[in-house]
Design an enzyme around this catalytic site. Sequence first.
Site, mmCIF file in Angstrom:
data_model
loop_
_atom_site.group_PDB
_atom_site.id
_atom_site.type_symbol
_atom_site.label_atom_id
_atom_site.label_comp_id
_atom_site.label_asym_id
_atom_site.label_seq_id
_atom_site.Cartn_x
_atom_site.Cartn_y
_atom_site.Cartn_z
ATOM 1 N N LEU A 243 0.854 -1.283 0.066
ATOM 2 C CA LEU A 243 0.099 0.051 -0.045
ATOM 3 C C LEU A 243 0.859 1.472 -0.091
ATOM 4 O O LEU A 243 1.601 1.532 0.844
ATOM 5 C CB LEU A 243 -0.944 0.016 1.300
ATOM 6 N N HIS B 295 30.151 24.899 3.896
ATOM 7 C CA HIS B 295 31.052 25.906 4.958
ATOM 8 C C HIS B 295 30.471 26.090 6.332
ATOM 9 O O HIS B 295 29.336 26.656 6.353
ATOM 10 C CB HIS B 295 31.492 27.130 4.179
ATOM 11 N N GLY C 229 -8.131 5.348 2.553
ATOM 12 C CA GLY C 229 -7.944 4.155 3.617
ATOM 13 C C GLY C 229 -7.528 3.069 3.293
ATOM 14 O O GLY C 229 -7.588 2.557 2.165
ATOM 15 N N THR C 230 -6.927 2.278 4.329
ATOM 16 C CA THR C 230 -6.161 1.125 3.901
ATOM 17 C C THR C 230 -7.190 -0.087 3.334
ATOM 18 O O THR C 230 -6.746 -0.933 2.533
ATOM 19 C CB THR C 230 -5.436 0.376 5.108
ATOM 20 N N GLN D 82 -5.454 3.646 -6.690
ATOM 21 C CA GLN D 82 -6.523 3.585 -5.576
ATOM 22 C C GLN D 82 -7.609 4.811 -6.171
ATOM 23 O O GLN D 82 -7.185 5.883 -5.826
ATOM 24 C CB GLN D 82 -5.956 4.040 -4.258
ATOM 25 N N GLY E 64 -2.951 0.582 16.739
ATOM 26 C CA GLY E 64 -4.044 -0.182 16.884
ATOM 27 C C GLY E 64 -3.601 -1.359 17.987
ATOM 28 O O GLY E 64 -2.592 -1.962 17.719
ATOM 29 N N ALA F 267 -0.444 4.497 -1.471
ATOM 30 C CA ALA F 267 -1.160 5.329 -1.881
ATOM 31 C C ALA F 267 -1.363 6.739 -1.167
ATOM 32 O O ALA F 267 -1.985 7.736 -1.551
ATOM 33 C CB ALA F 267 -2.420 5.054 -2.482
ATOM 34 N N GLY F 268 -0.963 6.678 -0.121
ATOM 35 C CA GLY F 268 -0.977 7.734 0.958
ATOM 36 C C GLY F 268 -0.511 9.038 0.756
ATOM 37 O O GLY F 268 0.391 9.117 0.131
ATOM 38 N N ASN G 118 -0.840 -3.611 16.297
ATOM 39 C CA ASN G 118 -1.168 -4.297 14.877
ATOM 40 C C ASN G 118 -0.214 -3.516 13.937
ATOM 41 O O ASN G 118 0.277 -2.396 13.755
ATOM 42 C CB ASN G 118 -2.563 -3.756 14.418
HETATM 43 P P1 TTP Z 1 -1.102 6.320 6.831
HETATM 44 O O1 TTP Z 1 0.309 6.409 7.254
HETATM 45 O O2 TTP Z 1 -2.333 6.085 7.712
HETATM 46 O O3 TTP Z 1 -1.581 7.488 5.681
HETATM 47 P P2 TTP Z 1 -0.870 8.440 4.948
HETATM 48 O O4 TTP Z 1 0.522 7.428 4.080
HETATM 49 O O5 TTP Z 1 -1.569 9.116 3.926
HETATM 50 O O6 TTP Z 1 0.023 9.351 5.658
HETATM 51 P P3 TTP Z 1 -0.609 10.553 6.298
HETATM 52 O O7 TTP Z 1 -1.459 10.234 7.545
HETATM 53 O O8 TTP Z 1 0.672 11.333 7.190
HETATM 54 O O9 TTP Z 1 -1.217 11.616 5.540
HETATM 55 O O10 TTP Z 1 -1.177 5.031 5.836
HETATM 56 C C1 TTP Z 1 -0.745 3.859 5.996
HETATM 57 C C2 TTP Z 1 -0.619 2.849 4.831
HETATM 58 O O11 TTP Z 1 -1.441 2.839 3.890
HETATM 59 C C3 TTP Z 1 0.446 3.581 4.106
HETATM 60 O O12 TTP Z 1 1.675 2.574 3.474
HETATM 61 C C4 TTP Z 1 -0.114 4.266 3.004
HETATM 62 C C5 TTP Z 1 -1.298 3.319 2.844
HETATM 63 N N1 TTP Z 1 -2.685 4.149 2.329
HETATM 64 C C6 TTP Z 1 -2.988 3.965 1.090
HETATM 65 O O13 TTP Z 1 -2.566 3.190 0.255
HETATM 66 N N2 TTP Z 1 -4.182 4.518 0.898
HETATM 67 C C7 TTP Z 1 -4.952 5.368 1.714
HETATM 68 O O14 TTP Z 1 -6.036 5.777 1.179
HETATM 69 C C8 TTP Z 1 -4.425 5.517 2.803
HETATM 70 C C9 TTP Z 1 -5.118 6.272 3.940
HETATM 71 C C10 TTP Z 1 -3.345 4.869 3.240
#
Ligand code: TTP
Length: 410
Positions: free
Chosen positions: A6, A317, A82-83, A77, A141, A8-9, A165
């Site tokens: 994952l 420097h 979200g994950t 995505q 979590g 995409a965040g 988690n």
């Molecule tokens: P997070 O660390 O919760 O989210 P983020 O990467 O967007 O960071 P921030 O909260 O600082 O904006 O994400 C956990 C993991 O999930 C990370 O590997 C990114 C991934 N993820 C996605 O692929 N898609 C999503 O929509 C989100 C929220 C997270």
Amino acid sequence: MKGIVLAAGKGERLRPLTDDRPKVMLKVANKAIIDYVFENIYPFVDEFIVVVRYQKEKLMEYLGDEYGGKPITYVEQVEGEGTAKAIYSAIEYIENEEFLAVNGDIYFEREGIKTLLQSFKKSSADAALLVKRFEDLSHFGMVEVEGELVKSIREKPGAVSGYANLGIYLFKPEVFEFIENTPQSQRGEYEITDTINLMIKEGKKVTYAVYEGYWNDIGRPWNLLELNEYILKNHLQHSIKGIVEEGATILPPVEIEEGTVVRSGSYIIGPVKIGKNSKIGPNCFIRPYTSIGDKCHIGNAVEIKNSIIMDHSNAPHLNYVGDSIVGENTNLGAGTITANLRHDNKTIKVEIKGKFEDSGRRKLGAIIGHNVKTGINVTIYPGRKIGSNSFIGPGVIVDKNIPPNVLVVA
Ligand code: TTP
């Protein structure tokens, strides 16, 4: 088995380092975070599926279409945050087999995946996740277990001890049906932890494996420094491939790659890692837990400790860089100094998404983005951030965070 990573965040908590790139591309000990993830899941998967969105072109160009001879497939995505939504994006690539799903912004070691697979194989469970015991679960979590099974996952339960988690899961394709029925969480995201709770509620068995090794979730800037220190302390091999002039002192372990020159009078105390084609010294002092990337210039009368200096950046420097992160292609003017300690010795707070968060560190310097220039005699207060593409004029005292793309004059 396929491995979904994952990535995409937006990485907002890591601004300004993520101003122009996905967080998984940030280098720690001169290697991108996602490369460590790939390296550690590599033996267990035959294909990588990377879920992308924010700054996707950069990540796809960086990773290319294979890793160690195994194909990489990208899925975007498109819908929702979200994950759970991220994992769902890969639905068309998952057939009947179970698959691994891993956050792309965490560091863990291979052993973790091995234990997870072993636990899953000997159970009759429908899913499995990796956990690790922490004394304080305020930022994690909490996984509540009974015997071999997970009872529930509770988000950030406070300062209690228990299993966290780790963001590493094994699922069967049936998880997609549960994702379809996962409600939006309070923070407006579709969370895979809610999907797992739903599975358990509906009678599915979720097992877990306990991981004893090192793990870090790279959410905030100081996590990069923690991980840098861990990798340099535990995984650095002393190796000098560059040129070290007579009169320079190198105390192992230090890794210096091809094309780098360390000039006379430089004093380097390992663990320190220096990339390719960098110019070091003469007469600089590089102290433990420092990573310096490719094509950097660390010049005369410069001291650096416990810091990450990304590729193409210069402290040429009279600079002091302590407990700091300097992005790519950044230049510190002569006399630019980072302060890394408060006089009252309190831990340093950093503004993250508009709120001050305690880093828990007594020593934390600056967090400087990419393509930044500071003029002569710039002073940066502890825990302050400078946005990418900003120019800080001579003599400025940076006592507040500086946004990206601005000019600041004294
Ligand atoms: P997070 O660390 O919760 O989210 P983020 O990467 O967007 O960071 P921030 O909260 O600082 O904006 O994400 C956990 C993991 O999930 C990370 O590997 C990114 C991934 N993820 C996605 O692929 N898609 C999503 O929509 C989100 C929220 C997270």
